[in-house]
Scaffold this motif. Structure first.
Motif, PDB file in Angstrom:
ATOM      1  N   PHE A  35     -55.091   2.870  43.986  1.00 34.79           N
ATOM      2  CA  PHE A  35     -55.845   3.683  43.052  1.00 34.79           C
ATOM      3  C   PHE A  35     -55.224   5.048  42.883  1.00 34.79           C
ATOM      4  CE2 PHE A  35     -59.142   0.703  42.673  1.00 34.79           C
ATOM      5  CZ  PHE A  35     -59.292   0.114  43.898  1.00 34.79           C
ATOM      6  N   THR A  36     -55.281   5.557  41.664  1.00 36.74           N
ATOM      7  CA  THR A  36     -54.823   6.914  41.401  1.00 36.74           C
ATOM      8  C   THR A  36     -56.025   7.822  41.530  1.00 36.74           C
ATOM      9  OG1 THR A  36     -53.244   6.036  39.835  1.00 36.74           O
ATOM     10  CG2 THR A  36     -53.670   8.381  39.726  1.00 36.74           C
ATOM     11  N   GLY A  81     -53.065 -11.238  48.647  1.00 37.09           N
ATOM     12  CA  GLY A  81     -51.874 -11.455  47.829  1.00 37.09           C
ATOM     13  C   GLY A  81     -51.089 -10.168  47.623  1.00 37.09           C
ATOM     14  N   TRP A  82     -51.827  -9.060  47.379  1.00 37.75           N
ATOM     15  CA  TRP A  82     -51.153  -7.763  47.169  1.00 37.75           C
ATOM     16  C   TRP A  82     -50.383  -7.364  48.418  1.00 37.75           C
ATOM     17  CZ3 TRP A  82     -50.705  -2.781  48.894  1.00 37.75           C
ATOM     18  CH2 TRP A  82     -50.265  -1.815  47.970  1.00 37.75           C
ATOM     19  N   VAL A 119     -46.678  -1.477  37.989  1.00 34.40           N
ATOM     20  CA  VAL A 119     -47.871  -1.838  37.222  1.00 34.40           C
ATOM     21  C   VAL A 119     -49.014  -2.311  38.129  1.00 34.40           C
ATOM     22  CG1 VAL A 119     -47.218  -4.251  36.836  1.00 34.40           C
ATOM     23  CG2 VAL A 119     -48.660  -3.075  35.154  1.00 34.40           C
ATOM     24  N   LEU A 120     -48.683  -2.802  39.323  1.00 35.55           N
ATOM     25  CA  LEU A 120     -49.709  -3.235  40.271  1.00 35.55           C
ATOM     26  C   LEU A 120     -50.054  -2.137  41.272  1.00 35.55           C
ATOM     27  CD1 LEU A 120     -48.597  -6.926  40.958  1.00 35.55           C
ATOM     28  CD2 LEU A 120     -50.425  -6.103  39.453  1.00 35.55           C
ATOM     29  N   MET A 121     -49.617  -0.917  40.975  1.00 36.13           N
ATOM     30  CA  MET A 121     -49.932   0.266  41.770  1.00 36.13           C
ATOM     31  C   MET A 121     -49.314   0.244  43.165  1.00 36.13           C
ATOM     32  SD  MET A 121     -51.444   2.055  39.590  1.00 36.13           S
ATOM     33  CE  MET A 121     -51.923   3.459  40.558  1.00 36.13           C
ATOM     34  N   ALA A 122     -48.236  -0.496  43.327  1.00 38.73           N
ATOM     35  CA  ALA A 122     -47.474  -0.449  44.574  1.00 38.73           C
ATOM     36  C   ALA A 122     -46.339   0.550  44.422  1.00 38.73           C
ATOM     37  CB  ALA A 122     -46.925  -1.830  44.919  1.00 38.73           C
ATOM     38  N   ALA A 123     -45.888   1.106  45.528  1.00 45.58           N
ATOM     39  CA  ALA A 123     -44.827   2.110  45.481  1.00 45.58           C
ATOM     40  C   ALA A 123     -43.526   1.507  44.963  1.00 45.58           C
ATOM     41  CB  ALA A 123     -44.615   2.686  46.871  1.00 45.58           C
ATOM     42  N   ALA A 139     -55.829  -1.071  35.308  1.00 46.34           N
ATOM     43  CA  ALA A 139     -57.227  -1.011  34.876  1.00 46.34           C
ATOM     44  C   ALA A 139     -57.368  -1.495  33.441  1.00 46.34           C
ATOM     45  CB  ALA A 139     -57.748   0.409  35.001  1.00 46.34           C
ATOM     46  N   VAL A 140     -56.367  -1.202  32.613  1.00 43.29           N
ATOM     47  CA  VAL A 140     -56.384  -1.677  31.229  1.00 43.29           C
ATOM     48  C   VAL A 140     -56.314  -3.196  31.203  1.00 43.29           C
ATOM     49  CG1 VAL A 140     -55.181  -1.651  29.018  1.00 43.29           C
ATOM     50  CG2 VAL A 140     -55.355   0.450  30.355  1.00 43.29           C
TER      51      VAL A 140
END
Length: 456
Positions: free
Chosen positions: A9-10, A153-154, A196-200, A424-425
């Motif tokens: 999350f941002t 999975g993430w 896009v999956l919020m991983a570094a 989120a989109v």
């Protein structure tokens, strides 16, 4: 432990109270020192609440996450955790009952922590922290983010359980800095961009990342895009105080990190961070010149006074609202920084956020404050989005990067927490996509049945 402004999350963090009781002295235990370095108090202490009792609402594009109670309470906290369960929660993001934490808890960085440091942290929380039996609000995100099992999975794709291993080719000081930046102090969670999956995206490690309304800048060793032009003393001073004359001032999430954590680190740890950052792989991110090199003093007070407000609305707002502290020529004074040679005026996003939300950090017991001027301001002029855009454009054109242009829509976006994360989109289309897939499967099954009947 301390949630970061990134991970899955941002997050746009405000100061979670202060690190009351967390300032270090020579008698502080190793575990307490580690908890301060990891900045656990920042997110696990609600404003006005008791230390580590949780309940702090962390805004994210996916919804509000409430931090948990990590006091040794056996009712509401982690008092029943074994040392092994504690280690798994901190380093792998899995609680004692098997619940998966969201990577807003920076376990992806804490995973590098050594066994001895984890043991010292456990001892601190179990024996030195006051238990608080108050339960915290439950995090309830919308589908599909409420499916915590998806983190399996993430984690398989993006989480590593590898502990920190010193690089024998590097000095002990650089290795210590590496451990702090990418592990314990988790600087990487904010300053590394996300996919896009919020991983570094570690191919651009420490090259800068969006943090809601704020932006964590490039801190690689590149002399233009990063901080390669800074000296070790500059970096140490910034980490210790949030201020380096002629270069930068900490605001937003970084001010919170300075207040609650970094100012309490030892000189050797701060020097180690500086040594590590100055030898990182330089990453260019397109800047024309170093962020602190923009701007110069202005003479507009002499040339524009008496003009009509509509002729130069940005200057009129600056003259009436900002010049009293930052001085008419923008040079600042002992209490308020110069607006030129200041990284805040090289980027429009951080400038907008500073005006909308203000600046606060407390260093050595002294508060450094700039009031908020957004629509919700309580004690200052409440500037509209257009007025904030006007004064931002004036400051950028005179004291900062004149190529940056701010619109009222940009200000509104900052007030709302910044751009929506792509993930989120995409999530908005999850339910329609599931329905469509089900319909297609149903039609396929019906078509298959029909063909078999005809064949029969």
């Amino acid at each position: 432990m301390g949630y970061a402004f990134a991970g899955l999350f941002t997050l746009m963090m405000a100061t979670a109270g202060t690190a009351s009781g967390e300032a270090l002295d020579s008698s502080a235990s190793p575990g307490k020192r580690l908890a301060v370095a990891a900045d656990c108090v920042a997110c696990h202490t609600a404003p006005g609440g008791k230390a580590f009792a949780g309940g702090y609402p962390l805004g994210s594009p996916m919804g509000t996450i409430y931090s948990t109670n990590i006091t040794p309470s056996k009712i509401a906290g982690i008092g029943n955790y074994s040392a092994e369960q504690f280690a798994r929660a901190v380093r792998d993001g899995v609680t004692a009952d098997g619940t998966h934490l969201y990577p807003a808890m920076p376990y992806t960085s804490y995973s590098k922590m050594t066994d001895s440091d984890i043991a010292a942290l456990y001892d601190y929380f179990m024996h030195e922290v006051q238990p608080v039996d108050t339960p915290t609000a439950k995090t309830e995100l919308q589908f599909p983010f409420n499916v915590r099992a998806s983190m399996i999975g993430w984690n398989a794709m993006f989480h590593s359980s590898t502990r920190f291993t010193p690089d024998p080719a590097k000095s002990a000081e650089v290795n210590r800095g590496d451990y702090l930046v990418n592990g314990l102090a988790h600087c990487d969670t904010c300053h590394t961009p996300r996919n896009v999956l919020m991983a570094a995206d570690n191919s651009k490690a420490l090259a800068g990342g969006a943090l809601g309304s704020w932006y964590a800048p490039n801190i690689t060793s590149d002399k233009v895009s990063g901080i390669g032009a800074w000296s070790s003393d500059d970096i140490v001073a910034y980490l210790r105080t949030g201020h380096v004359e002629g270069k930068a001032q900490a605001a937003g999430p970084m001010a919170e990190a300075v207040e609650n954590s970094l100012q309490h680190l030892s000189d050797s740890d701060l020097k180690a961070i500086a040594a590590y950052l100055l030898q990182t792989q330089p990453v260019k991110t397109g800047e024309a010149k170093a962020r602190h090199e923009y701007g110069q003093a202005s003479v507009d007070e002499l040339t524009l006074r008496g003009g009509k407000p509509e002729d130069n609305p940005g200057w009129h707002i600056f003259s009436g609202t900002c010049a009293n502290c930052h001085q008419p020529d923008g040079q600042g004074n002992k209490e308020y920084p110069s607006l030129f040679h200041n990284t805040a005026t090289s980027r429009s996003d951080n400038l907008i956020a500073a005006i909308v939300y203000g600046v606060h950090r407390e260093v050595d017991g002294v508060a450094i404050d700039m009031p908020a001027f957004g629509p919700g301001a309580l004690f200052t002029d409440r500037l509209t989005d257009q007025q904030i855009a006007d004064v931002s454009n004036y400051v950028l054109s005179r004291y900062g990067n004149a190529e940056k242009i701010v619109t009222a829509a940009d200000v509104a976006l900052a007030r709302e927490g910044g751009p929506t994360a792509p993930l989120a989109v995409l999530a908005k289309f999850t339910i329609p996509a599931i329905i469509l897939v089900c319909v297609l499967i149903g039609l396929g099954v019906m078509a298959l049945i029909s063909r078999r009947r005809k064949g029969a």
